[in-house]
Design an enzyme around this catalytic site. Structure first.
Site, PDB file in Angstrom:
ATOM      1  N   HIS A  83       0.814  -1.105   0.040  1.00  0.00           N
ATOM      2  CA  HIS A  83      -0.021  -0.006   0.374  1.00  0.00           C
ATOM      3  C   HIS A  83       0.656   1.370   0.324  1.00  0.00           C
ATOM      4  O   HIS A  83       1.022   2.056  -1.158  1.00  0.00           O
ATOM      5  CB  HIS A  83      -1.026   0.188   1.028  1.00  0.00           C
ATOM      6  CG  HIS A  83      -2.072  -1.515   1.293  1.00  0.00           C
ATOM      7  ND1 HIS A  83      -2.544  -1.225   0.323  1.00  0.00           N
ATOM      8  CD2 HIS A  83      -2.092  -2.144   2.554  1.00  0.00           C
ATOM      9  CE1 HIS A  83      -3.745  -2.700   1.204  1.00  0.00           C
ATOM     10  NE2 HIS A  83      -2.642  -2.846   1.672  1.00  0.00           N
TER      11      HIS A  83
HETATM   12  O1  RIB Z   1      -5.326  -0.340   4.492  1.00  0.00           O
HETATM   13  C1  RIB Z   1      -3.906  -0.147   4.760  1.00  0.00           C
HETATM   14  C2  RIB Z   1      -2.986   1.251   4.986  1.00  0.00           C
HETATM   15  O2  RIB Z   1      -4.025   0.309   6.588  1.00  0.00           O
HETATM   16  C3  RIB Z   1      -1.891   1.049   5.104  1.00  0.00           C
HETATM   17  O3  RIB Z   1      -1.716   2.185   5.222  1.00  0.00           O
HETATM   18  C4  RIB Z   1      -1.102   0.138   6.322  1.00  0.00           C
HETATM   19  O4  RIB Z   1       0.212   0.829   6.508  1.00  0.00           O
HETATM   20  C5  RIB Z   1      -2.630   0.252   7.577  1.00  0.00           C
HETATM   21  O5  RIB Z   1      -1.772   2.056   8.202  1.00  0.00           O
END
Ligand code: RIB
Ligand code: CA
Length: 314
Positions: free
Chosen positions: A244
């Site tokens: 992500h």
């Molecule tokens: O949903 C994914 C996000 O939530 C990413 O930033 C992960 O690190 C968590 O913070």
């Protein structure tokens, strides 16, 4: 050389946050990291603060100012994600406790002071976790909304749904009131939702290329990814899990990797069923004013080429 882009990274490490921070540190010709702000998210603030400093020391950046921000969401009870990231938030690799200390200034004060001091339009906020610190900064000094160059954030989801509930992505779900304030602020937003990050799977062949770099930072990253991806591999039945947070930094380095549409995005804060949902008016049926550049497509191979090449520089 083009002028370096001044950025503040607000983060809740998190193995994927760590990858994003490493990508930023590996790109000093393009990015000037003014500071790192820890926020409660994947794990409590005491651990996200520790984890930010672990990443700094792994990358030889003990010089980097690290600030502690919000210990909990603006209104709601803290929700964390140890089931994904492990008890420490950086499970997967054994690293020494950090020796560098945090700055005495609160992260929210640092954000406000920096944005108000630097020339208008010169500072980019990069958020990798819940938006609590940015929302508090906007409450403290609303004028920052007109001075921030861009807020590039990982969060939300629309066609892809949610990951912490069927409707909501974790960063938004943890503090939906903060997200609502940020999306209503007028700050120019670039949103990296699950619709993009779910195209970026840490497939075995991709991780093998990072491992082949043969450096300590690369090996630590590989170990972190091996831990981080197991939850999503199980959930989605995929080869690898979605990576992500590095999308935020990759956008600053190679924006053409991504494409999307300027849309209206509203945040659900009332319904127990859909709280934290990012309601993206992709087809522009609401008549509501567009307030975010919502990314939907990414060149996945180009993204991993960039990440691998840059991590190799650390
Ligand atoms: O949903 C994914 C996000 O939530 C990413 O930033 C992960 O690190 C968590 O913070
Ligand atoms: Ca994160």
């Amino acid at each position: 050389m083009a002028q370096r882009r001044k950025i503040i990274i607000d983060t809740d490490p998190g193995q994927d946050d760590a990858a994003a921070i490493m990508l930023a540190f590996a790109s000093p010709d393009e990015l000037e990291v003014l500071g790192l702000c820890a926020v409660a998210g994947n794990v409590p603030l005491s651990l996200t603060s520790r984890n930010v400093r672990i990443v700094c020391e792994l990358c030889g950046r003990q010089d980097m100012p690290v600030y502690e921000g919000a210990k909990h969401p603006i209104l709601r009870k803290q929700v964390t994600a140890e089931h994904v990231h492990g008890r420490t938030g950086l499970d997967g690799a054994e690293l020494p406790e950090p020796t560098m200390t945090v700055e005495p200034q609160h992260a929210v004060d640092f954000i406000v002071e920096t944005v108000m001091r630097e020339p208008a339009g010169s500072v980019t906020l990069c958020t990798l976790g819940p938006l609590t610190n940015v929302a508090l900064a906007l409450q403290m000094q609303p004028a920052i909304a007109g001075r921030v160059r861009e807020l590039v954030m990982m969060g939300g989801g629309f066609f892809e749904g949610g990951n912490i509930t069927p409707a909501a992505e974790f960063n938004i779900y943890v503090d939906p009131e903060a997200a609502a304030a940020v999306f209503a602020s007028g700050i120019p937003i670039v949103m990296m939702p699950l619709d993009v990050t779910h195209q970026l799977l840490t497939r075995k062949d991709r991780v093998a290329r990072i491992a082949a770099l043969g450096t300590r930072p690369a090996q630590v990253l590989v170990d972190w990814l091996a831990f981080f991806e197991r939850f999503d591999e199980e959930k989605y039945g995929s080869d690898g899990g979605p990576l992500h947070d590095p999308t935020v930094i990759a956008y600053l380095l190679k924006p053409d990797l991504f494409s999307g549409r300027h849309c209206n995005v509203e945040i659900e804060t009332q319904s127990d069923l859909t709280v934290g949902m990012t309601v993206v008016d992709w087809w522009r049926v609401s008549g509501r004013k567009p307030n975010a550049m919502v990314m939907r497509n990414v060149d996945a191979d180009g993204f991993f080429d960039l990440l691998t090449e840059r991590v190799g520089r650390l």
